[in-house]
Design a protein around this motif. Structure first.
Motif, PDB file in Angstrom:
ATOM      1  N   MET A 140      -7.906  -0.251   1.739  1.00  0.00           N
ATOM      2  CA  MET A 140      -8.786  -0.288   0.633  1.00  0.00           C
ATOM      3  C   MET A 140      -8.302   0.900  -0.228  1.00  0.00           C
ATOM      4  SD  MET A 140     -12.805  -1.501   0.056  1.00  0.00           S
ATOM      5  CE  MET A 140     -13.590   0.176   0.303  1.00  0.00           C
ATOM      6  N   SER A 141      -8.284   0.991  -1.510  1.00  0.00           N
ATOM      7  CA  SER A 141      -8.040   2.214  -2.248  1.00  0.00           C
ATOM      8  C   SER A 141      -8.990   3.287  -2.408  1.00  0.00           C
ATOM      9  CB  SER A 141      -7.588   1.934  -3.605  1.00  0.00           C
ATOM     10  OG  SER A 141      -8.772   1.403  -4.485  1.00  0.00           O
ATOM     11  N   ILE A 142      -8.604   4.482  -2.601  1.00  0.00           N
ATOM     12  CA  ILE A 142      -9.719   5.500  -2.904  1.00  0.00           C
ATOM     13  C   ILE A 142     -10.660   5.126  -4.041  1.00  0.00           C
ATOM     14  CG2 ILE A 142     -10.001   7.694  -3.532  1.00  0.00           C
ATOM     15  CD1 ILE A 142      -7.486   8.351  -2.139  1.00  0.00           C
ATOM     16  N   LEU A 143     -10.053   4.385  -4.958  1.00  0.00           N
ATOM     17  CA  LEU A 143     -10.772   4.207  -6.227  1.00  0.00           C
ATOM     18  C   LEU A 143     -12.008   2.992  -5.809  1.00  0.00           C
ATOM     19  CD1 LEU A 143     -11.228   4.409  -9.151  1.00  0.00           C
ATOM     20  CD2 LEU A 143      -9.859   2.286  -9.580  1.00  0.00           C
ATOM     21  N   ALA A 144     -11.673   2.170  -4.952  1.00  0.00           N
ATOM     22  CA  ALA A 144     -12.788   1.256  -4.346  1.00  0.00           C
ATOM     23  C   ALA A 144     -13.671   1.994  -3.488  1.00  0.00           C
ATOM     24  CB  ALA A 144     -11.969   0.010  -3.535  1.00  0.00           C
ATOM     25  N   TRP A 145     -13.277   2.915  -2.555  1.00  0.00           N
ATOM     26  CA  TRP A 145     -14.217   3.811  -1.951  1.00  0.00           C
ATOM     27  C   TRP A 145     -15.368   4.419  -2.604  1.00  0.00           C
ATOM     28  CZ3 TRP A 145     -15.709   2.721   2.675  1.00  0.00           C
ATOM     29  CH2 TRP A 145     -14.900   1.936   3.762  1.00  0.00           C
ATOM     30  N   PHE A 146     -14.679   5.179  -3.948  1.00  0.00           N
ATOM     31  CA  PHE A 146     -15.399   5.872  -4.783  1.00  0.00           C
ATOM     32  C   PHE A 146     -16.537   5.097  -5.586  1.00  0.00           C
ATOM     33  CE2 PHE A 146     -15.977   8.049  -8.972  1.00  0.00           C
ATOM     34  CZ  PHE A 146     -16.244   9.209  -8.391  1.00  0.00           C
ATOM     35  N   THR A 147     -15.801   4.059  -5.740  1.00  0.00           N
ATOM     36  CA  THR A 147     -17.147   3.053  -6.667  1.00  0.00           C
ATOM     37  C   THR A 147     -18.018   2.784  -5.701  1.00  0.00           C
ATOM     38  OG1 THR A 147     -15.025   2.073  -8.029  1.00  0.00           O
ATOM     39  CG2 THR A 147     -17.251   0.832  -7.540  1.00  0.00           C
ATOM     40  N   PHE A 148     -17.745   2.373  -4.515  1.00  0.00           N
ATOM     41  CA  PHE A 148     -18.919   2.178  -3.365  1.00  0.00           C
ATOM     42  C   PHE A 148     -19.787   3.321  -3.100  1.00  0.00           C
ATOM     43  CE2 PHE A 148     -20.358   2.154   1.032  1.00  0.00           C
ATOM     44  CZ  PHE A 148     -21.054   1.113   1.086  1.00  0.00           C
TER      45      PHE A 148
ATOM     46  N   VAL B  83       5.915  10.064  -3.124  1.00  0.00           N
ATOM     47  CA  VAL B  83       5.237   8.926  -3.339  1.00  0.00           C
ATOM     48  C   VAL B  83       4.178   9.453  -4.217  1.00  0.00           C
ATOM     49  CG1 VAL B  83       3.620   7.761  -2.028  1.00  0.00           C
ATOM     50  CG2 VAL B  83       5.591   8.791  -0.839  1.00  0.00           C
ATOM     51  N   SER B  84       3.884   8.161  -5.025  1.00  0.00           N
ATOM     52  CA  SER B  84       2.586   8.317  -6.293  1.00  0.00           C
ATOM     53  C   SER B  84       1.889   7.054  -6.081  1.00  0.00           C
ATOM     54  CB  SER B  84       3.200   8.740  -7.444  1.00  0.00           C
ATOM     55  OG  SER B  84       4.263   7.985  -7.999  1.00  0.00           O
ATOM     56  N   PHE B  85       0.558   7.111  -6.909  1.00  0.00           N
ATOM     57  CA  PHE B  85      -0.259   6.139  -7.060  1.00  0.00           C
ATOM     58  C   PHE B  85      -0.541   5.568  -5.644  1.00  0.00           C
ATOM     59  CE2 PHE B  85       1.963   6.488 -10.963  1.00  0.00           C
ATOM     60  CZ  PHE B  85       0.784   6.420 -11.776  1.00  0.00           C
ATOM     61  N   LYS B  86      -0.370   6.120  -4.558  1.00  0.00           N
ATOM     62  CA  LYS B  86      -0.932   5.546  -3.181  1.00  0.00           C
ATOM     63  C   LYS B  86      -2.333   5.300  -3.167  1.00  0.00           C
ATOM     64  CE  LYS B  86       0.409   6.264   1.601  1.00  0.00           C
ATOM     65  NZ  LYS B  86       0.829   7.296   2.620  1.00  0.00           N
ATOM     66  N   TRP B  87      -3.041   6.100  -3.841  1.00  0.00           N
ATOM     67  CA  TRP B  87      -4.661   6.135  -3.789  1.00  0.00           C
ATOM     68  C   TRP B  87      -4.992   4.812  -4.453  1.00  0.00           C
ATOM     69  CZ3 TRP B  87      -6.857   6.383  -8.592  1.00  0.00           C
ATOM     70  CH2 TRP B  87      -6.229   6.551  -9.508  1.00  0.00           C
ATOM     71  N   LEU B  88      -4.278   4.116  -5.352  1.00  0.00           N
ATOM     72  CA  LEU B  88      -4.602   2.944  -5.990  1.00  0.00           C
ATOM     73  C   LEU B  88      -4.066   1.614  -5.330  1.00  0.00           C
ATOM     74  CD1 LEU B  88      -3.763   3.545  -9.840  1.00  0.00           C
ATOM     75  CD2 LEU B  88      -5.951   3.000  -8.621  1.00  0.00           C
ATOM     76  N   ASN B  89      -3.396   2.012  -4.066  1.00  0.00           N
ATOM     77  CA  ASN B  89      -2.680   0.912  -3.008  1.00  0.00           C
ATOM     78  C   ASN B  89      -1.660   0.033  -3.872  1.00  0.00           C
ATOM     79  OD1 ASN B  89      -4.074   1.298  -0.900  1.00  0.00           O
ATOM     80  ND2 ASN B  89      -5.575  -0.336  -1.307  1.00  0.00           N
ATOM     81  N   ARG B  90      -0.842   0.794  -4.913  1.00  0.00           N
ATOM     82  CA  ARG B  90       0.174   0.251  -5.900  1.00  0.00           C
ATOM     83  C   ARG B  90       1.295   1.454  -5.962  1.00  0.00           C
ATOM     84  NH1 ARG B  90      -2.771  -3.244  -4.961  1.00  0.00           N
ATOM     85  NH2 ARG B  90      -3.722  -4.677  -6.364  1.00  0.00           N
ATOM     86  N   PRO B  91       1.582   1.841  -4.847  1.00  0.00           N
ATOM     87  CA  PRO B  91       2.479   2.984  -4.754  1.00  0.00           C
ATOM     88  C   PRO B  91       3.760   3.011  -5.442  1.00  0.00           C
ATOM     89  CG  PRO B  91       2.491   1.826  -2.407  1.00  0.00           C
ATOM     90  CD  PRO B  91       1.307   1.104  -3.475  1.00  0.00           C
ATOM     91  N   HIS B  92       4.119   4.046  -5.850  1.00  0.00           N
ATOM     92  CA  HIS B  92       5.730   4.242  -6.625  1.00  0.00           C
ATOM     93  C   HIS B  92       6.268   5.254  -5.552  1.00  0.00           C
ATOM     94  CE1 HIS B  92       4.390   3.133 -10.721  1.00  0.00           C
ATOM     95  NE2 HIS B  92       3.761   2.265  -9.922  1.00  0.00           N
TER      96      HIS B  92
ATOM     97  N   THR C 233       1.464  -3.830  -4.123  1.00  0.00           N
ATOM     98  CA  THR C 233       0.498  -3.781  -2.882  1.00  0.00           C
ATOM     99  C   THR C 233       0.857  -2.777  -1.865  1.00  0.00           C
ATOM    100  OG1 THR C 233      -0.524  -5.510  -1.336  1.00  0.00           O
ATOM    101  CG2 THR C 233       1.679  -5.541  -1.493  1.00  0.00           C
ATOM    102  N   SER C 234      -0.237  -2.565  -1.008  1.00  0.00           N
ATOM    103  CA  SER C 234       0.204  -1.442  -0.001  1.00  0.00           C
ATOM    104  C   SER C 234       1.155  -2.067   1.008  1.00  0.00           C
ATOM    105  CB  SER C 234      -0.998  -1.082   0.647  1.00  0.00           C
ATOM    106  OG  SER C 234      -1.784  -2.037   1.181  1.00  0.00           O
ATOM    107  N   PRO C 235       2.310  -1.154   1.318  1.00  0.00           N
ATOM    108  CA  PRO C 235       3.138  -1.464   2.209  1.00  0.00           C
ATOM    109  C   PRO C 235       2.481  -1.699   3.747  1.00  0.00           C
ATOM    110  CG  PRO C 235       3.893   0.234   1.142  1.00  0.00           C
ATOM    111  CD  PRO C 235       2.577   0.032   0.659  1.00  0.00           C
TER     112      PRO C 235
ATOM    113  N   SER D 254      11.552  -3.323  -8.348  1.00  0.00           N
ATOM    114  CA  SER D 254      10.280  -3.919  -7.987  1.00  0.00           C
ATOM    115  C   SER D 254      10.364  -4.678  -6.815  1.00  0.00           C
ATOM    116  CB  SER D 254       9.750  -5.161  -9.301  1.00  0.00           C
ATOM    117  OG  SER D 254       8.574  -5.388  -8.966  1.00  0.00           O
ATOM    118  N   ALA D 255       9.552  -3.791  -5.603  1.00  0.00           N
ATOM    119  CA  ALA D 255       9.893  -4.196  -4.171  1.00  0.00           C
ATOM    120  C   ALA D 255       8.995  -5.305  -3.839  1.00  0.00           C
ATOM    121  CB  ALA D 255       9.659  -2.867  -3.500  1.00  0.00           C
ATOM    122  N   ILE D 256       9.287  -6.019  -3.012  1.00  0.00           N
ATOM    123  CA  ILE D 256       8.629  -7.067  -2.253  1.00  0.00           C
ATOM    124  C   ILE D 256       8.260  -6.477  -0.741  1.00  0.00           C
ATOM    125  CG2 ILE D 256       9.130  -9.129  -3.422  1.00  0.00           C
ATOM    126  CD1 ILE D 256      11.046  -9.733  -1.579  1.00  0.00           C
ATOM    127  N   SER D 257       9.200  -5.431  -0.323  1.00  0.00           N
ATOM    128  CA  SER D 257       9.110  -5.010   0.854  1.00  0.00           C
ATOM    129  C   SER D 257       9.676  -3.505   0.922  1.00  0.00           C
ATOM    130  CB  SER D 257       9.973  -5.685   1.982  1.00  0.00           C
ATOM    131  OG  SER D 257      10.008  -5.143   3.138  1.00  0.00           O
TER     132      SER D 257
END
Length: 159
Positions: free
Chosen positions: A1-9, A91-100, A116-118, A147-150
């Motif tokens: 679960m992303s940090i954003l989701a935990w923060f919202t909770f 590694v960036s945007f890992k906190w959103l579960n959409r890493p680059h 998605t998170s790998p 644009s990765a699938i894996s």
């Protein structure tokens, strides 16, 4: 679960506690508690479904992707499936579960995005294998990205 989701909770939970101690209304808790659980459960379910979909897509591309050196990935190859291997430099945007990821294979560097998170916890310095589609960079960028699938970690001796 992303940090954003935990923060919202966390914010919702704190607001519920404040409201409960202000009014002392147990009925309020009976209504809100299931909602708080849903705020936790729904992102977990969606992340799992997304990972499963990517795993199925990855299985379909096994043996059908061309191995490339990063220097060979050009704008002329947009739309082709590709497989690259290299070392994660950023590694960036890992906190959103959409890493680059920024991957370097010694011949060049390329940005890799996955929506998605790998399944593996990918960190800077890891050796990885990336399978995905070559596309134009985001926001009118004139460089190719994948644009990765894996995105999977490799053992030391494989890379």
């Amino acid at each position: 679960m992303s940090i954003l989701a935990w923060f919202t909770f966390g914010i919702c939970f704190i607001l519920v506690i404040i409201r409960f101690f202000h009014d002392r209304d147990v009925r309020f808790l009976l209504i809100v508690f299931p909602m708080l659980l849903l705020i936790l459960i729904i992102p977990m379910i969606l992340a799992r479904m997304s990972r499963k979909t990517y795993e199925k897509a990855d299985a379909q591309y096994v043996g059908k992707t061309e191995p490339y050196k990063i220097s060979e990935v050009t704008l002329q190859k947009i739309g082709e499936s590709a497989e690259i291997r290299g070392i994660v430099e950023k590694v960036s945007f890992k906190w959103l579960n959409r890493p680059h990821f920024l991957i370097d294979d010694g011949t060049g560097r390329i940005k890799v995005i996955i929506f998605t998170s790998p399944s593996d916890d990918i960190r800077v310095g890891d050796k990885v294998k990336v399978r995905g589609m070559i596309m134009r960079g985001l926001f009118g960028n004139k460089t190719p990205i994948i644009s990765a699938i894996s995105v999977k970690k490799l053992k030391e001796e494989i890379c």
